[in-house]
Design an enzyme around this catalytic site. Structure first.
Site, PDB file in Angstrom:
ATOM      1  N   TYR A   1       2.680  11.649  -2.775  1.00  0.00           N
ATOM      2  CA  TYR A   1       1.432  11.833  -3.538  1.00  0.00           C
ATOM      3  C   TYR A   1       0.389  12.596  -2.736  1.00  0.00           C
ATOM      4  O   TYR A   1      -0.251  13.503  -3.250  1.00  0.00           O
ATOM      5  CB  TYR A   1       0.895  10.462  -3.946  1.00  0.00           C
ATOM      6  CG  TYR A   1      -0.302  10.507  -4.877  1.00  0.00           C
ATOM      7  CD1 TYR A   1      -0.143  10.887  -6.204  1.00  0.00           C
ATOM      8  CD2 TYR A   1      -1.571  10.155  -4.448  1.00  0.00           C
ATOM      9  CE1 TYR A   1      -1.223  10.912  -7.081  1.00  0.00           C
ATOM     10  CE2 TYR A   1      -2.651  10.176  -5.311  1.00  0.00           C
ATOM     11  CZ  TYR A   1      -2.472  10.553  -6.619  1.00  0.00           C
ATOM     12  OH  TYR A   1      -3.547  10.576  -7.482  1.00  0.00           O
TER      13      TYR A   1
ATOM     14  N   SER B   1       8.689   8.143  -2.285  1.00  0.00           N
ATOM     15  CA  SER B   1       7.404   7.796  -2.899  1.00  0.00           C
ATOM     16  C   SER B   1       7.227   8.651  -4.157  1.00  0.00           C
ATOM     17  O   SER B   1       8.101   8.634  -5.021  1.00  0.00           O
ATOM     18  CB  SER B   1       6.278   7.984  -1.883  1.00  0.00           C
ATOM     19  OG  SER B   1       5.085   7.414  -2.373  1.00  0.00           O
TER      20      SER B   1
ATOM     21  N   ASP C   1       7.204  -3.330   0.324  1.00  0.00           N
ATOM     22  CA  ASP C   1       6.495  -2.078   0.030  1.00  0.00           C
ATOM     23  C   ASP C   1       5.139  -2.399  -0.592  1.00  0.00           C
ATOM     24  O   ASP C   1       5.059  -3.008  -1.663  1.00  0.00           O
ATOM     25  CB  ASP C   1       7.336  -1.214  -0.924  1.00  0.00           C
ATOM     26  CG  ASP C   1       6.807   0.221  -1.038  1.00  0.00           C
ATOM     27  OD1 ASP C   1       5.593   0.427  -0.803  1.00  0.00           O
ATOM     28  OD2 ASP C   1       7.600   1.112  -1.363  1.00  0.00           O
TER      29      ASP C   1
ATOM     30  N   HIS D   1       6.605   0.792   2.788  1.00  0.00           N
ATOM     31  CA  HIS D   1       6.760   2.030   2.019  1.00  0.00           C
ATOM     32  C   HIS D   1       7.685   3.035   2.715  1.00  0.00           C
ATOM     33  O   HIS D   1       8.052   4.045   2.125  1.00  0.00           O
ATOM     34  CB  HIS D   1       5.378   2.637   1.766  1.00  0.00           C
ATOM     35  CG  HIS D   1       5.358   3.630   0.652  1.00  0.00           C
ATOM     36  ND1 HIS D   1       5.938   3.399  -0.580  1.00  0.00           N
ATOM     37  CD2 HIS D   1       4.846   4.897   0.572  1.00  0.00           C
ATOM     38  CE1 HIS D   1       5.775   4.451  -1.353  1.00  0.00           C
ATOM     39  NE2 HIS D   1       5.131   5.391  -0.675  1.00  0.00           N
TER      40      HIS D   1
END
Lengths: 304, 310
Positions: B85, B168, B254, B284
């Site tokens: 992201y 992700s 996570d 994560h």
């Protein structure tokens, strides 16, 4: 400063600080309702640094009377500016003042200058006086300076958390009582870059491959940013987040830096788990800041 | 967490396929106009690096990095890498060193692809989130899917050996790309984001998902519209379309992409050849340090020399 810096090290940074002092911060704060919560109010902050250059930061103030401890997030090595680091529980903002700063070139501070990633690390690296990171360090210092003017702040509990810039900021500015730093850019960079193909240090390899004649100039510039040269000025209690054992910036590699730090230092070698490493850092900051119930401000999946 | 906790609440809209067919129809009318510009600064003896550009839906010009091994076969397998992201899309030299042509895409709004579209970070996740026809990820998804077209436009790419990977957001985009592009022959998704949006915002209160909670705190009356939009973009809604071999890794601690959503996604993946790697004690990173070797073996098996060709 002591011996590990190059000749002119002190003068270089003194001139940087003097250059910064010529410009008032002239801060503007604007409340951001979208990111404000019952437990914290978020402000967008614009402020001036050397250049002059207008910067941007996110300042979060907990609800309540304070004084509050603070976490200052100086500029990271990425284009994006986060309010708090990705994955941090938003509830962190209920207990700490947080201030994250975009240096020149990063999002929200990318006009007129937009930084490239990769690319920033070697921008102007063959000329120490105009190297881009001289301005970025000044930006970071300006950010800490602004944070320490906040009336809600408990000045005995100010954590600076980030990469190499965090440590350099703590060395050059008043106000940091604690540092959490994960060196990635400026610890023995000239020596370590040839040993890796991973960015960001690979940027130096790329640069020297194309401009081999500039190797000495690059080495000279990097010497002004060598963390070991700043370490004797760091009096803050420090947590160094090292790489996993056997990696380029593991605890052993950071040994000379640790030895040179003036303040108390703890080294945490990565367990190659963002959960374990992140939990360690969150608990360390909380314990240093007298926050007993750290569980309540951890991400849900980190609570036990 | 128990795997039984993984019960997605999102329902695939009845007109899901029609919606995306319409989007793809709009995109297909836009010429790709691919361009590779050699980048001597980033090129080394073993890897040639190019700045790549192509045109996507809404005529947005998208940037990417394109790397190829200096020594390669006439037809070389390819990997498309999709970014996280807030990650600045990396130069995928390491994939090239492993023997693949590699394309690292910077979808609209990312650095180098933000001249025409720049909602910012934070903000991307909620940009026009009440309208599926203009929601940020409509174009963002298409940008990644058209990355496959860039690879297919290259004569040195073996069109029968294309893989996609990321973690992700890159994991979520891997899911949607594998679902929508039949040319993808193998996919590896780490810690997939954009899967189970509305469950995730209840399960965790960290950014970037927290952007949705922020939005709904300020605009609670728009919840139904938000839920309606994200159902069209939820990786779980795409998952049953995936038929290629796929591996998924998740971290059971996570704090960004809740593992519950990873389980829910995996259960919905349509491929027969699928494998889940849950890593306890990991956040994560989703076990990246250990899992990298798994990914390497997976792609080597499916894409490198010796892999079955069609």
């Amino acid at each position: 400063m002591t011996g590990t810096g190059p000749a002119g090290f002190e003068a270089y940074w003194r001139a940087t600080l003097e250059g910064l002092a010529r410009y008032p911060a002239a801060p503007e704060m604007e409340k951001l309702p979208l990111r404000s919560t019952p437990f914290a109010t978020l402000y967008g902050v614009r402020l001036t640094s050397v250049g002059p250059y207008r910067l941007f930061g996110y300042l979060s103030i907990p609800t309540g009377t304070g004084p509050f401890p603070a976490i200052y997030y100086p500029p990271k090595y990425q284009s994006v500016l986060e309010i708090i680091p990705q994955g941090t529980a938003n509830l962190q903002r209920s207990r700490y003042i947080t201030f994250s700063l975009a240096a020149r070139g990063q999002r929200n501070a990318d006009t007129p200058y937009a930084a490239m990633f990769p690319g920033l690390l070697t921008e102007g690296i063959d000329d120490a006086p105009s190297y881009i990171f001289r301005g970025i360090v000044a930006d970071s210092l300006r950010g800490l300076e602004l944070l320490t003017t906040r009336p809600e702040l408990d000045r005995a509990r100010v954590v600076v958390s980030g990469n190499d810039i965090a440590l350099i900021t703590a060395a050059l500015a008043e106000g940091a009582t604690h540092v959490v730093a994960a060196p990635a850019l400026f610890h023995a960079a000239a020596e370590l870059a040839p040993k890796t193909t991973a960015y960001p240090l690979e940027e130096i390899n790329d640069y020297l491959r194309l401009h081999p004649a500039r190797a000495e100039a690059v080495r000279r510039t990097l010497a002004y940013y060598e963390l070991r040269a700043f370490a004797p000025r760091v009096t803050a209690t420090t947590l160094l987040m090292a790489g996993a054992p056997g990696t380029l910036l593991d605890g052993r590699a950071l040994g000379p830096l640790v030895s040179a730090l003036k303040g108390t230092a703890t080294v945490h070698e990565s367990e190659q788990s963002l959960y374990k490493d992140g939990l360690y850092a969150e608990r360390w900051m909380a314990s240093q800041c007298g926050i007993a119930d750290v569980q309540s401000i951890l991400p849900e999946h980190w609570r036990k | 967490m128990a795997r039984d906790d993984a019960m997605p609440t999102a329902k695939k809209p009845d007109d899901f396929d029609a919606f995306w067919e319409d989007v793809l129809g709009q995109a297909s009318a836009i010429p790709l106009e691919p361009e590779l510009v050699p980048d001597p600064l980033r090129t080394s003896d073993d890897v040639e690096v190019f700045q790549a550009f192509y045109t996507s839906i809404d005529r947005v010009r998208v940037a990417a990095w394109y790397c190829r091994p200096a020594k390669r076969a006439e037809r070389t397998p390819a990997i498309m890498f999709l970014p996280g992201y807030q990650m600045d899309p990396p130069i995928p030299k390491e994939w090239a060193r492993k023997g693949y042509i590699a394309l690292s895409v910077a979808p609209r709004g990312k650095l180098r692809s933000m001249r025409q579209f720049n909602p910012g970070y934070p903000n991307l996740l909620t940009h026009n989130i009440v309208d599926r026809h203009t929601y940020a990820y409509r174009g963002f998804y298409v940008d990644t899917w058209r990355g496959i077209d860039v690879l297919l436009s290259r004569p040195e790419v073996d069109p029968a050996r294309i893989g996609v990977t990321g973690s992700s957001q890159g994991g979520g985009l891997t899911i949607t790309t594998a679902a929508m592009r039949s040319e993808v022959r193998a996919a590896s998704a780490g810690a997939p984001y954009l899967c189970g949006y509305m469950d995730a915002v209840e399960l965790t209160h960290t950014y970037p998902y927290e952007e949705i909670n922020d939005y709904l705190r300020l605009h609670p009356e728009r919840r139904r519209d938000v839920e309606s939009t994200v159902a069209y973009f939820d990786g779980i809604s795409f998952a049953d379309r995936i038929t290629c071999p796929i591996i998924v890794n998740i971290g059971l601690q996570d704090n960004v992409c809740p593992p519950e959503t990873g389980y829910a996604l995996f259960d919905r993946i349509g491929a027969r050849d699928k494998q889940l790697y849950p890593y306890d004690g990991h956040g994560h990173d989703a076990g990246r340090a250990r899992h990298t070797a798994v990914v390497d073996r997976f792609f080597a098996q499916h894409l490198l020399d010796g892999a079955a060709r069609t």
